[in-house]
Structure formats: C-alpha cells, structure tokens
Enzyme design. Structure first.
Site, short mmCIF file in Angstrom:
data_model
loop_
_atom_site.label_atom_id
_atom_site.label_comp_id
_atom_site.label_asym_id
_atom_site.label_seq_id
_atom_site.Cartn_x
_atom_site.Cartn_y
_atom_site.Cartn_z
N HIS A 187 0.86 -1.19 0.00
CA HIS A 187 0.00 0.00 0.00
C HIS A 187 0.89 1.23 0.00
CE1 HIS A 187 -3.82 2.07 1.87
NE2 HIS A 187 -3.11 2.92 1.16
N HIS A 217 1.28 4.89 -2.38
CA HIS A 217 0.91 5.77 -3.50
C HIS A 217 2.20 6.41 -3.97
CE1 HIS A 217 -3.42 5.54 -2.36
NE2 HIS A 217 -2.90 5.33 -1.16
N HIS A 266 -9.54 1.10 -1.20
CA HIS A 266 -9.49 1.73 0.12
C HIS A 266 -10.90 1.64 0.71
CE1 HIS A 266 -5.69 3.29 -1.22
NE2 HIS A 266 -5.54 4.12 -0.22
N GLU A 319 -11.23 3.36 6.15
CA GLU A 319 -10.16 4.22 6.68
C GLU A 319 -10.86 5.31 7.51
OE1 GLU A 319 -8.15 6.59 3.71
OE2 GLU A 319 -6.48 7.11 5.03
N ASP A 373 1.87 3.94 2.81
CA ASP A 373 0.82 4.81 2.24
C ASP A 373 1.41 5.99 1.46
OD1 ASP A 373 -1.81 5.36 1.67
OD2 ASP A 373 -2.34 6.12 3.65
N ASP A 374 1.73 7.09 2.15
CA ASP A 374 2.30 8.29 1.51
C ASP A 374 3.49 8.74 2.36
OD1 ASP A 374 0.09 8.95 -0.57
OD2 ASP A 374 -0.99 8.59 1.30
N1 HPA Z 1 -6.57 7.40 1.47
C1 HPA Z 1 -7.26 7.73 0.39
N2 HPA Z 1 -6.69 8.21 -0.71
C2 HPA Z 1 -5.37 8.38 -0.73
C3 HPA Z 1 -4.61 8.06 0.38
C4 HPA Z 1 -5.25 7.53 1.52
O1 HPA Z 1 -4.65 7.21 2.57
N3 HPA Z 1 -3.33 8.35 0.06
C5 HPA Z 1 -3.33 8.81 -1.20
N4 HPA Z 1 -4.57 8.84 -1.69
ZN ZN Z 2 -3.71 4.83 0.63
#
Ligand code: HPA
Ligand code: ZN
Length: 335
Positions: free
Chosen positions: A14, A16, A194, A197, A275-276
C-alpha cells in the site's frame, strides 16, 4: 528490537507513488519545470504537512503532484522510492498510481506509466526488488471518468496488474464504482479498494461483496462490526494497514490506540505499509518501528506482518516460496 526490524525482509502492498514525493525532489522538479511553489524552501513545505483529516492531506498531496510533468519526473520519483525500499530491506512492492491526477491536467497516460514502469524495471535489475503496478481510480470523480481511465489502461495491460480505489472515502461508497470494477475484472485485472479508513465498516463489506477485491486497503474500521471481524478472520481477507498515516490523518489519536496489533492477535491477515511516506513521516522501517515502540511484540509477531504480506501479494507461488524462506532464515538467525 530496532536492529531486528531494520534487517527484517519486508513486502509493501500500500504505497501511493505520488505520496513518496519528498519536498527536496518536489523543489528540484518545480525548478526543472518552471513551476512556482508557494513555499520558500523544502523545510517550509515540510512544516505545512499538518493534517486534520484525509481531505486536508489530499488537498496538499494533489498540489504536490502538479510538479510531475515529464516521463523522467515519474522515473526519478519512482527511483527515489526504490532506493528507500532498498535501505529498508523491501523485497517486493506493489505501488499505486493515480492516472486521473495527471491526465486531468493534460499529462499523457503513457508519460506517467512509462516513467514509473522503467524505474521499476531498473529496480528489479539493479536492486533485485520485484514489483507490480496498481492503477487507482479517484473516488471523488465520476464512474464515467474511471471507465475512460480503464480504457486508456488497456494498452498497458502488460504493466498493470490490478485496479484500486482511493481519494475521499466519505460520500463516495464502493457501490458508485460497481460497473467499472466489473469491467476491470472482466479484462483480467485484480481489484483492491481503500475502505474503512475514515468510512464505515459497511464500506469494507461492500468492497468485498460488490467490488470483488482481493485485499482491503486500510480496513481498520472493521472493529466496529463483530460479524465482519469474524468473517475477515475466517476468509483471511488481507488488510493493508498504514500505521503512521492513520496517526497523521487522525484515524487514531496516537499509536498506543492503534488496533493493528489487536487485529494481528485476533488472526486477521494484517500487513504494515507506508501509504504516503513523504507526507506521513516514514517509510516501511519507520512504520514497523512506530508500531513496535507503542506495542510490545515478539520477533515472530513482527515477522508475521511480512509473512501476511507475502501471502497477500500478487506474486507467483514460486517467488512467494522464496520470500517466505528468506523471512524464516532471518528469524532463525535472530532467535
Ligand atoms: N486514502 C485515500 N486516498 C489516498 C490516500 C489515503 O490514505 N493516500 C493517497 N490517496
Ligand atoms: Zn492509501
């Protein structure tokens, strides 16, 4: 414990790729592409990375992606991430990209995918990191736009293993994308999404039942539904959990409140992911360390996150076997 985590072989599911754009590279790209940034330095930009929720992050994240223009930009972005993977002992990574973020501002789909793919091939040859690409649809845009994006991806079927769903979860439930996910599956793409969350546990149920996903991205709100929790244990549906992201976006108040270790001990197939990482304060090793600092765990439990990720990955059985062997060998040496 830190040395054990540093050396532990890892698999990321996971990530991006646009979220791995570090402020320093963002400044380099902006200069190269003659783009004015509303910040005086990478340090000033980093200070702006304070978020209240998912949307406040997404606003800054999409702004940062505007600096990516040429195929070389996408190559440099991906190559920088792979070097982090190399230092973090990541054996395999499955990365998301958001084509609509780029095509909506006039960048060709081919420019994006070719830059990312070329870097991943170099990652395989020069760093021995295997990888797959997953294309995400932005859920704040229409299903028609997602269908159009799927059509553009058909020329690149050899490079894209699956499709996913990201961006604002609130108000954009899985059902909105039922048709495009059916078309994607008919074309042979695997699917992920996703869900759970910021959104409710029902989104996890719907991602599984309506979108036919092989994994749920995040999924931490599953604890709100005891029936769902039981079914996740039973089905071994993987969750790609992102601990530092969840703290930065205030899904949990702090790491001691995070439920990932509780889920692991309940027998849910949870994995750790970044994630990011450029926005949330850390890559794979940082995420493992942050969880371990807040929750006492054994070596076996830490290694279980990687074993779960190997099982949940889209790699073929012989490579899965080899990666499991590496984890077991590492555990054998460490205990
Ligand atoms: N959630 C939803 N969209 C996203 C995320 C995330 O954590 N990171 C980048 N786009
Ligand atoms: Zn994500």
């Amino acid at each position: 414990m830190n040395a054990f985590i540093q050396g532990l072989p890892k698999v990321e599911l996971h990530l991006h790729i646009e979220g791995s754009l570090e402020p320093e590279l963002l400044f380099t790209l902006a200069q190269r592409n003659n783009i004015n940034l509303p910040y005086s330095s990478p340090e000033a930009l980093r200070k702006a990375y304070e978020f209240d929720d998912l949307q406040s992050f997404l606003d800054i994240y999409y702004q940062g992606a505007n600096a990516l223009i040429t195929e070389q930009d996408f190559y440099d972005l991906t190559w920088a991430y792979l070097q982090r993977c190399h230092s973090d002992k990541v054996m395999h990574t499955e990365i998301f990209f958001d084509p609509q973020t780029h095509t909506e501002r006039g960048i060709a789909f081919d420019t994006v995918i070719n830059g990312i793919y070329r870097a991943l091939q170099d990652g395989q040859h020069k760093l021995a990191i295997s990888s797959h690409i997953i294309m995400c649809f932005l859920r704040h845009l229409s299903e028609e736009s997602a269908i159009d994006t799927l059509k553009r991806a058909l020329d690149h079927k050899d490079k894209i293993i699956g499709v996913g769903l990201d961006s604002s979860e609130q108000g954009h439930p899985p059902k909105k994308f039922q048709n495009v996910f059916t078309q994607a599956r008919d074309e042979g793409f695997l699917t992920v999404a996703h869900a759970g969350e910021e959104g409710p546990a029902q989104n996890i149920v719907d991602a599984i039942d309506i979108l036919g996903v092989s994994r749920v991205d995040h999924g931490v709100r599953c604890v709100d539904s005891p029936e769902l929790l039981d079914s996740l244990v039973e089905s071994q549906m993987p969750l790609t959990v992102c601990p530092l992201s969840n703290i930065k976006l205030r899904v949990f108040d702090d790491m001691s409140q995070h439920n990932i270790v509780e889920l692991l001990r309940r027998g849910v197939a949870v994995t750790i992911n970044s994630d990011d990482p450029a926005y949330f304060g850390g890559y794979m090793t940082d995420n493992f360390q942050a969880v371990s600092a807040a929750h006492a765990m054994t070596y076996n439990e830490l290694a279980q996150f990687t074993l779960n990720a190997i099982d949940a990955s889209f790699i073929d059985p012989s490579l899965k076997h080899e990666y499991r062997r590496r984890v077991e060998e590492y555990l054998g040496k460490s205990i």
